[in-house]
Scaffold this motif. Structure first.
Motif, PDB file in Angstrom:
ATOM      1  N   UNK A 108       5.634 -58.287  12.730  1.00 32.52           N
ATOM      2  CA  UNK A 108       6.430 -57.104  12.390  1.00 32.52           C
ATOM      3  C   UNK A 108       6.273 -56.029  13.458  1.00 32.52           C
ATOM      4  N   UNK A 109       5.027 -55.818  13.900  1.00 30.89           N
ATOM      5  CA  UNK A 109       4.784 -54.802  14.924  1.00 30.89           C
ATOM      6  C   UNK A 109       5.438 -55.192  16.249  1.00 30.89           C
ATOM      7  N   UNK A 110       5.429 -56.494  16.567  1.00 29.79           N
ATOM      8  CA  UNK A 110       6.068 -56.947  17.807  1.00 29.79           C
ATOM      9  C   UNK A 110       7.568 -56.691  17.768  1.00 29.79           C
ATOM     10  N   UNK A 111       8.198 -57.027  16.650  1.00 23.80           N
ATOM     11  CA  UNK A 111       9.624 -56.750  16.508  1.00 23.80           C
ATOM     12  C   UNK A 111       9.878 -55.250  16.462  1.00 23.80           C
TER      13      UNK A 111
ATOM     14  N   UNK B  72       6.275 -67.881  12.040  1.00 25.78           N
ATOM     15  CA  UNK B  72       7.268 -67.942  10.968  1.00 25.78           C
ATOM     16  C   UNK B  72       8.022 -66.623  10.844  1.00 25.78           C
ATOM     17  N   UNK B  73       7.304 -65.521  10.967  1.00 24.58           N
ATOM     18  CA  UNK B  73       7.959 -64.211  10.900  1.00 24.58           C
ATOM     19  C   UNK B  73       8.861 -63.989  12.105  1.00 24.58           C
ATOM     20  N   UNK B  74       8.407 -64.420  13.281  1.00 25.76           N
ATOM     21  CA  UNK B  74       9.232 -64.275  14.482  1.00 25.76           C
ATOM     22  C   UNK B  74      10.482 -65.145  14.430  1.00 25.76           C
ATOM     23  N   UNK B  75      10.478 -66.200  13.597  1.00 25.17           N
ATOM     24  CA  UNK B  75      11.632 -67.085  13.533  1.00 25.17           C
ATOM     25  C   UNK B  75      12.799 -66.470  12.778  1.00 25.17           C
ATOM     26  N   UNK B  76      12.600 -65.256  12.255  1.00 21.03           N
ATOM     27  CA  UNK B  76      13.667 -64.565  11.529  1.00 21.03           C
ATOM     28  C   UNK B  76      14.135 -63.370  12.351  1.00 21.03           C
ATOM     29  N   UNK B  77      15.101 -63.564  13.254  1.00 24.80           N
ATOM     30  CA  UNK B  77      15.538 -62.465  14.119  1.00 24.80           C
ATOM     31  C   UNK B  77      16.162 -61.305  13.355  1.00 24.80           C
ATOM     32  N   UNK B  78      16.578 -61.546  12.109  1.00 26.31           N
ATOM     33  CA  UNK B  78      17.161 -60.451  11.331  1.00 26.31           C
ATOM     34  C   UNK B  78      16.173 -59.296  11.184  1.00 26.31           C
ATOM     35  N   UNK B  79      14.874 -59.622  11.250  1.00 23.47           N
ATOM     36  CA  UNK B  79      13.858 -58.574  11.125  1.00 23.47           C
ATOM     37  C   UNK B  79      13.998 -57.537  12.228  1.00 23.47           C
ATOM     38  N   UNK B  80      14.266 -57.996  13.440  1.00 21.43           N
ATOM     39  CA  UNK B  80      14.341 -57.046  14.552  1.00 21.43           C
ATOM     40  C   UNK B  80      15.521 -56.098  14.391  1.00 21.43           C
TER      41      UNK B  80
END
Length: 201
Positions: free
Chosen positions: A51-54, A122-130
């Motif tokens: 989350x912090x990376x995005x 797994x979290x990074x695999x969801x680009x919608x987060x960014x």
């Protein structure tokens, strides 16, 4: 807006993004029940760092990386879905814990790095987060002059980490109330829900 106020808002943003029950929450609950608080917390921290990376990408506005993530949305979604299906199978076949987990530093801490990296990827695999972070940080930036994005990034990290600390501590306190039958039910329910997340169009 002061730096402290910006940090606090970002902390609440990180908390609100982490709190809804999803595949990461299910994994934290399951792993805390099976392997103890430490592995459950480490599992959640993988998502917090992602989350912090995005959040950093959104705060710094790295357009080339954003464009690349947009173009890779389908492969990332397929990869994340495949990983969720694998986790669902592991959850369905996981043995029920027969004794309390050891304290960190003993056998309980083994597997901490894979647990962290798994939820991070797994979290990074969801680009919608960014794109959520871009929208949120764009709104914050429009309201006030931001001298540095770091208070926002650190706020998101701490807010997300606090949620996983709370959840793993809560499940640890309730852990002794879950007998073998209930642990098996949690494993099977987690498997079904994880597969549902993977297959949801």
């Amino acid at each position: 807006m002061s730096t402290d106020a910006l940090f606090l808002q970002s902390l609440l943003i990180g908390l609100s993004i982490a709190a809804p029950v999803g595949p990461i929450g299910l994994l934290v609950i399951q792993r805390t029940l099976q392997r103890g608080r430490f592995i459950g917390l480490v599992t959640g921290l993988g998502a917090a760092v992602a989350d912090a990376a995005y959040g950093a990408v959104g705060a710094f506005g790295v357009t080339s990386l954003i464009d690349w993530l947009q173009s890779m949305r389908l492969p990332l979604a397929l990869g994340g879905g495949a990983f969720l299906l694998w986790l669902a199978w592991k959850s369905w076949t996981a043995p029920v814990a027969t004794e309390a987990a050891h304290v960190p530093g003993s056998a309980d801490s083994r597997g901490a790095l894979p647990a962290f990296l798994g939820t991070f990827l797994l979290t990074l695999s969801n680009p919608a987060t960014i794109f959520s972070f871009i929208a949120i940080f764009g709104t914050l930036g429009a309201r006030t002059e931001v001298s540095s994005p770091w208070p926002m990034i650190i706020g998101v990290l701490i807010g997300s980490a606090l949620w996983w600390l709370f959840l793993s501590a809560l499940i640890t306190r309730l852990r002794e109330r879950f007998d073998r039958v209930w642990q098996l039910r949690v494993n099977r329910a987690s498997a079904v829900l994880l597969a549902g997340f993977a297959l949801w169009p």
